[in-house]
Structure formats: structure tokens, C-alpha cells
Design a protein around this motif. Structure first.
Motif, PDB file in Angstrom:
ATOM      1  N   PHE A  91       0.551  -1.324   0.170  1.00 46.00           N
ATOM      2  CA  PHE A  91      -0.636   0.352   0.102  1.00 46.00           C
ATOM      3  C   PHE A  91       0.689   0.936  -0.227  1.00 46.00           C
ATOM      4  O   PHE A  91       0.727   2.208  -1.222  1.00 46.00           O
ATOM      5  CB  PHE A  91      -1.010  -0.250   1.822  1.00 46.00           C
ATOM      6  CG  PHE A  91      -1.559   1.177   1.498  1.00 46.00           C
ATOM      7  CD1 PHE A  91      -2.865   1.499   0.185  1.00 46.00           C
ATOM      8  CD2 PHE A  91      -1.319   2.268   2.232  1.00 46.00           C
ATOM      9  CE1 PHE A  91      -3.059   3.036   0.471  1.00 46.00           C
ATOM     10  CE2 PHE A  91      -2.272   3.586   2.836  1.00 46.00           C
ATOM     11  CZ  PHE A  91      -3.279   3.526   1.647  1.00 46.00           C
ATOM     12  N   ILE A  92       1.980   1.262   0.954  1.00 46.04           N
ATOM     13  CA  ILE A  92       2.372   2.729   0.652  1.00 46.04           C
ATOM     14  C   ILE A  92       3.525   2.770  -0.030  1.00 46.04           C
ATOM     15  O   ILE A  92       3.901   3.582  -0.393  1.00 46.04           O
ATOM     16  CB  ILE A  92       3.240   2.935   2.354  1.00 46.04           C
ATOM     17  CG1 ILE A  92       3.932   1.644   2.303  1.00 46.04           C
ATOM     18  CG2 ILE A  92       2.620   2.980   3.837  1.00 46.04           C
ATOM     19  CD1 ILE A  92       5.142   2.070   4.041  1.00 46.04           C
ATOM     20  N   SER A  93       4.404   1.635  -1.033  1.00 49.16           N
ATOM     21  CA  SER A  93       5.608   1.554  -2.211  1.00 49.16           C
ATOM     22  C   SER A  93       4.139   2.367  -2.887  1.00 49.16           C
ATOM     23  O   SER A  93       4.796   3.339  -4.350  1.00 49.16           O
ATOM     24  CB  SER A  93       5.433   0.564  -1.825  1.00 49.16           C
ATOM     25  OG  SER A  93       4.577  -0.442  -2.875  1.00 49.16           O
ATOM     26  N   ASP A  94       2.932   2.757  -3.135  1.00 43.89           N
ATOM     27  CA  ASP A  94       2.229   2.963  -4.131  1.00 43.89           C
ATOM     28  C   ASP A  94       1.662   4.187  -3.814  1.00 43.89           C
ATOM     29  O   ASP A  94       1.080   4.489  -4.447  1.00 43.89           O
ATOM     30  CB  ASP A  94       1.221   1.839  -4.607  1.00 43.89           C
ATOM     31  CG  ASP A  94       1.217   0.588  -5.256  1.00 43.89           C
ATOM     32  OD1 ASP A  94       2.134   0.928  -5.656  1.00 43.89           O
ATOM     33  OD2 ASP A  94       0.195  -0.009  -4.894  1.00 43.89           O
ATOM     34  N   LEU A  95       1.769   5.064  -3.105  1.00 47.23           N
ATOM     35  CA  LEU A  95       1.503   6.410  -2.189  1.00 47.23           C
ATOM     36  C   LEU A  95       2.381   7.294  -3.747  1.00 47.23           C
ATOM     37  O   LEU A  95       3.653   7.080  -3.721  1.00 47.23           O
ATOM     38  CB  LEU A  95       1.816   6.791  -0.702  1.00 47.23           C
ATOM     39  CG  LEU A  95       0.765   5.882   0.506  1.00 47.23           C
ATOM     40  CD1 LEU A  95       1.269   6.019   1.768  1.00 47.23           C
ATOM     41  CD2 LEU A  95      -0.689   5.835  -0.283  1.00 47.23           C
TER      42      LEU A  95
END
Length: 70
Positions: free
Chosen positions: A66-70
Motif C-alpha cells: 500500500f505505502i509503496s504505491d503512494l
């Protein structure tokens, strides 16, 4: 040597997302439990509501994705 947690994240405390707005309307907080695997996420505007805020739970793998796609 015993490591002393120095950040809210390391201590398992709630911390505000760096991507949250400063105007109080877009506040997301997360908590990395010290003794668990799941990351908890909440809307910080709702933390004082009766019954508390709704929590979203992520596995560590899902949170990383999730946070790698922010």
C-alpha cells in the motif's frame, strides 16, 4: 545491548502520516504494534468519538504494498 525505542512508531504508539494535511481535515494515523504483525490505521478526527474510530488492519506485506504505491 538493549535498544530503546526512540520514535512513536518504534514504541507502538499512534503517529500521524506525513501525507496528512495540516489543516485537520485529512488526518490519518497508523500504529505498528510492538508485539504483533498487523498495522492499524485510523482517522485521527474520529479518535475521541464514543466507541472510538473505525480501524483498518493491514498485514505487514499488505501495508508495504500500500505505502509503496503512494
Amino acid at each position: 545491548m538493549v535498544m530503546t525505542p526512540t520514535t512513536a512508531r518504534d514504541r507502538g504508539e499512534w503517529f500521524k502520516s506525513r501525507r496528512s494535511g495540516n489543516n485537520g481535515t485529512d488526518c490519518v494515523e497508523a500504529r505498528y504494534p510492538v508485539d504483533g504483525d498487523d498495522i492499524l490505521v485510523r482517522d485521527s478526527k474520529m479518535r475521541d468519538e464514543p466507541g472510538g474510530p473505525e480501524l483498518v488492519t493491514f498485514s505487514r506485506g499488505a501495508w508495504g504494498a500500500f505505502i509503496s504505491d503512494l
